[in-house]
Design a protein around this motif. Structure first.
Motif, mmCIF file in Angstrom:
data_model
loop_
_atom_site.group_PDB
_atom_site.id
_atom_site.type_symbol
_atom_site.label_atom_id
_atom_site.label_comp_id
_atom_site.label_asym_id
_atom_site.label_seq_id
_atom_site.Cartn_x
_atom_site.Cartn_y
_atom_site.Cartn_z
ATOM 1 N N LEU A 140 55.362 38.392 33.190
ATOM 2 C CA LEU A 140 55.618 39.240 34.351
ATOM 3 C C LEU A 140 54.372 39.399 35.220
ATOM 4 C CD1 LEU A 140 57.816 41.991 32.665
ATOM 5 C CD2 LEU A 140 58.586 40.068 34.043
ATOM 6 N N THR A 141 53.265 39.734 34.595
ATOM 7 C CA THR A 141 52.034 39.883 35.374
ATOM 8 C C THR A 141 51.556 38.537 35.895
ATOM 9 O OG1 THR A 141 50.761 39.765 33.311
ATOM 10 C CG2 THR A 141 51.251 41.961 34.171
ATOM 11 N N GLY A 142 51.791 37.492 35.102
ATOM 12 C CA GLY A 142 51.353 36.159 35.511
ATOM 13 C C GLY A 142 52.027 35.693 36.783
ATOM 14 N N LYS A 143 53.299 36.029 36.942
ATOM 15 C CA LYS A 143 54.024 35.637 38.156
ATOM 16 C C LYS A 143 53.415 36.311 39.377
ATOM 17 C CE LYS A 143 57.403 33.314 40.017
ATOM 18 N NZ LYS A 143 57.443 31.839 39.957
ATOM 19 N N ALA A 144 53.076 37.588 39.256
ATOM 20 C CA ALA A 144 52.463 38.314 40.372
ATOM 21 C C ALA A 144 51.082 37.749 40.696
ATOM 22 C CB ALA A 144 52.367 39.801 40.039
ATOM 23 N N VAL A 178 46.881 42.481 29.207
ATOM 24 C CA VAL A 178 47.587 41.439 28.444
ATOM 25 C C VAL A 178 46.683 40.709 27.459
ATOM 26 C CG1 VAL A 178 49.379 41.082 30.152
ATOM 27 C CG2 VAL A 178 47.253 39.798 30.349
ATOM 28 N N ASN A 179 45.389 40.698 27.713
ATOM 29 C CA ASN A 179 44.481 40.024 26.780
ATOM 30 C C ASN A 179 44.592 40.612 25.388
ATOM 31 O OD1 ASN A 179 43.148 37.805 27.678
ATOM 32 N ND2 ASN A 179 41.238 38.826 28.182
ATOM 33 N N SER A 180 44.522 41.931 25.293
ATOM 34 C CA SER A 180 44.583 42.570 23.978
ATOM 35 C C SER A 180 45.980 42.461 23.385
ATOM 36 C CB SER A 180 44.183 44.047 24.091
ATOM 37 O OG SER A 180 45.080 44.747 24.924
ATOM 38 N N GLU A 181 47.016 42.416 24.243
ATOM 39 C CA GLU A 181 48.391 42.357 23.759
ATOM 40 C C GLU A 181 48.723 41.020 23.104
ATOM 41 O OE1 GLU A 181 50.816 44.944 23.725
ATOM 42 O OE2 GLU A 181 48.860 45.877 23.943
ATOM 43 N N ALA A 197 43.605 33.970 32.458
ATOM 44 C CA ALA A 197 43.701 33.798 33.907
ATOM 45 C C ALA A 197 44.270 35.050 34.572
ATOM 46 C CB ALA A 197 44.577 32.584 34.226
ATOM 47 N N VAL A 198 45.267 35.656 33.939
ATOM 48 C CA VAL A 198 45.862 36.880 34.471
ATOM 49 C C VAL A 198 44.818 37.994 34.523
ATOM 50 C CG1 VAL A 198 47.489 38.740 33.928
ATOM 51 C CG2 VAL A 198 48.239 36.357 33.852
ATOM 52 N N MET A 199 44.045 38.143 33.446
ATOM 53 C CA MET A 199 43.057 39.216 33.403
ATOM 54 C C MET A 199 41.959 39.020 34.437
ATOM 55 S SD MET A 199 44.297 41.379 31.426
ATOM 56 C CE MET A 199 42.953 42.497 31.756
ATOM 57 N N ARG A 200 41.621 37.785 34.739
ATOM 58 C CA ARG A 200 40.611 37.552 35.772
ATOM 59 C C ARG A 200 41.076 38.104 37.121
ATOM 60 N NH1 ARG A 200 39.575 32.709 32.882
ATOM 61 N NH2 ARG A 200 41.097 31.529 34.121
ATOM 62 N N VAL A 201 42.366 37.959 37.400
ATOM 63 C CA VAL A 201 42.904 38.490 38.653
ATOM 64 C C VAL A 201 43.010 40.014 38.578
ATOM 65 C CG1 VAL A 201 44.908 38.544 40.186
ATOM 66 C CG2 VAL A 201 44.176 36.386 39.183
ATOM 67 N N LEU A 202 43.561 40.525 37.465
ATOM 68 C CA LEU A 202 43.805 41.961 37.359
ATOM 69 C C LEU A 202 42.524 42.788 37.348
ATOM 70 C CD1 LEU A 202 46.740 42.098 34.769
ATOM 71 C CD2 LEU A 202 46.859 42.282 37.256
ATOM 72 N N ALA A 233 40.165 50.797 30.053
ATOM 73 C CA ALA A 233 40.550 49.383 29.923
ATOM 74 C C ALA A 233 39.870 48.507 30.974
ATOM 75 C CB ALA A 233 42.064 49.249 30.033
ATOM 76 N N GLN A 234 39.030 49.129 31.811
ATOM 77 C CA GLN A 234 38.290 48.418 32.863
ATOM 78 C C GLN A 234 39.232 47.737 33.855
ATOM 79 O OE1 GLN A 234 35.710 45.925 30.372
ATOM 80 N NE2 GLN A 234 34.021 47.345 30.781
ATOM 81 N N LEU A 235 40.317 48.428 34.157
ATOM 82 C CA LEU A 235 41.255 47.954 35.171
ATOM 83 C C LEU A 235 40.972 48.701 36.472
ATOM 84 C CD1 LEU A 235 44.378 47.850 32.875
ATOM 85 C CD2 LEU A 235 43.392 45.868 34.037
ATOM 86 N N PRO A 236 41.068 48.040 37.603
ATOM 87 C CA PRO A 236 40.613 48.627 38.881
ATOM 88 C C PRO A 236 41.528 49.738 39.387
ATOM 89 C CG PRO A 236 41.580 46.462 39.247
ATOM 90 C CD PRO A 236 41.519 46.640 37.766
ATOM 91 N N LEU A 237 40.975 50.931 39.506
ATOM 92 C CA LEU A 237 41.731 52.088 39.954
ATOM 93 C C LEU A 237 41.942 52.046 41.465
ATOM 94 C CD1 LEU A 237 39.920 54.789 37.825
ATOM 95 C CD2 LEU A 237 42.279 54.051 37.544
ATOM 96 N N GLY A 238 43.148 52.394 41.889
ATOM 97 C CA GLY A 238 43.454 52.495 43.303
ATOM 98 C C GLY A 238 43.528 53.946 43.724
ATOM 99 N N GLY A 239 44.523 54.276 44.534
ATOM 100 C CA GLY A 239 44.670 55.636 45.022
ATOM 101 C C GLY A 239 45.749 56.399 44.288
#
Length: 352
Positions: A140-144, A178-181, A197-202, A233-239
């Motif tokens: 799912l995330t890979g498609k996005a 998804v890396n840890s999953e 590859a997905v995590m590099r984008v996310l 999780a070092q994921l980029p926070l938005g608003g």
């Protein structure tokens, strides 16, 4: 023209906008409004649904979306009630089907062709994604992420922005991390490579995870927890997108005043407003307005309590130190016109 219409967007450089939020906060509505706002200056935006609810199709009055990208709307600044003229943007939508995504993945990496169809018939796809939900999330995330990176023959990006209507806040960190999953499933090979590859984008500056909330205790607490988990999780926070904000009925002084006993003042005000009819007799006026006093005062107190609760929740959200946007409550639900109105609000406030 109103200066606020020309505010620069807060998320310049972000291509993938992930929208999450507690159930019932209007997450899908806000994701759709954000996608429209991002396309309003003539761009191409892709709105992706990953939960299989066909909420996007319902919102735009369409038949169920197939597993393919298709244009569902055009949008311009004038459609959003904003000043200035400009090119017309395009909004595309995609409802990701897990089964089709897995077959596409198997064909891409393993060249299964017809064998993939056979796996579908014997229920392998459901089996694989049930025992290994991490694989489902990678798909799912890979498609996005693929859509965010895709380029056309001319070398330009296929889309200027991608908006993902993602799972609720309680699951968003696990869904994106998804890396840890998949770590326990595949330490090498195509699935592992896809997750990397997905995590590099996310985790890149081109991604932002926005959280939708209401000015209520539970959604706000879930937003606070979500911000903490995403940061860890070092994921980029938005608003933070505060949805369904009710317009003020009483000013601050009036809200503070209703906590006392004001029966006499209210009775006098109702009489002066003519609710006692044309009679000048104080007794007659009082008899006419008396049945209205308790219901009106009860409503005023309930409103004051809600306003105070909203003040408290705003203060909690301010402590997150994230860009915050407020969207009004639209009476009677959100139709297509209301969706464009919300998109205009996001544009005015700099969310897009």
């Amino acid at each position: 023209m109103d200066q606020v219409d020309r505010r620069d967007p807060d998320w310049e450089g972000v291509r993938l906008h992930v929208v999450s939020g507690k159930g019932g906060t209007g997450k899908t509505t806000v994701a759709a409004a954000l996608a429209l706002a991002l396309a309003a200056d003539g761009g191409r935006t892709l709105l992706i649904e990953v939960e299989g609810r066909q909420g996007i199709a319902e919102m735009f009055g369409l038949a169920a979306l197939p597993y393919e990208e298709r244009r569902i709307a055009t949008v311009s600044r004038s459609k959003l009630g904003l000043d200035g003229r400009g090119p017309v943007g395009e909004l595309f939508a995609l409802a990701i089907d897990t089964e089709q995504a897995l077959l596409e993945y198997l064909d891409m990496f393993y060249k299964l062709g017809r064998a993939g169809k056979a796996l579908q018939k014997v229920g392998f796809v459901d089996f694989a994604t049930t025992i290994a939900p991490g694989v489902r999330d990678v798909l799912l995330t890979g498609k996005a992420c693929e859509a965010a990176r895709r380029k056309g023959p001319d070398g330009r990006r296929a889309y200027d922005a991608i908006v993902m209507d993602a799972p609720p806040t309680g699951r968003i960190t696990r869904f994106l991390n998804v890396n840890s999953e998949v770590a326990g499933l595949a330490r090498f090979g195509p699935i592992h490579g896809q997750a990397q590859a997905v995590m590099r984008v996310l985790r890149s500056p081109e991604t932002a995870v926005h959280l939708v909330t209401l000015l209520e205790e539970m959604p706000v607490q879930e937003t606070v927890d979500g911000v903490t988990e995403l940061a860890e999780a070092q994921l980029p926070l938005g608003g933070v997108l505060v949805n369904m904000v009710r317009p003020p009925v009483l000013d601050a002084a009036a809200v503070d005043a209703v906590t006392g006993d004001h029966r006499e003042e209210v009775a006098l005000a109702l009489g002066e407003a003519g609710l006692g009819g044309r009679s000048k007799s104080a007794t007659t006026v009082r008899a006419a307005v008396e049945p209205l006093l308790d219901p009106l005062l009860d409503q005023a107190r309930e409103h004051a309590e809600r306003v105070e609760l909203e003040r408290e929740q705003r203060a909690v959200l301010q402590q997150l130190k994230r860009p915050t946007y407020e969207l009004p409550l639209l009476g009677g639900g959100v139709d297509l016109g209301g969706l464009y109105r919300l998109a205009g609000e996001l544009k005015r406030q700099g969310a897009a």
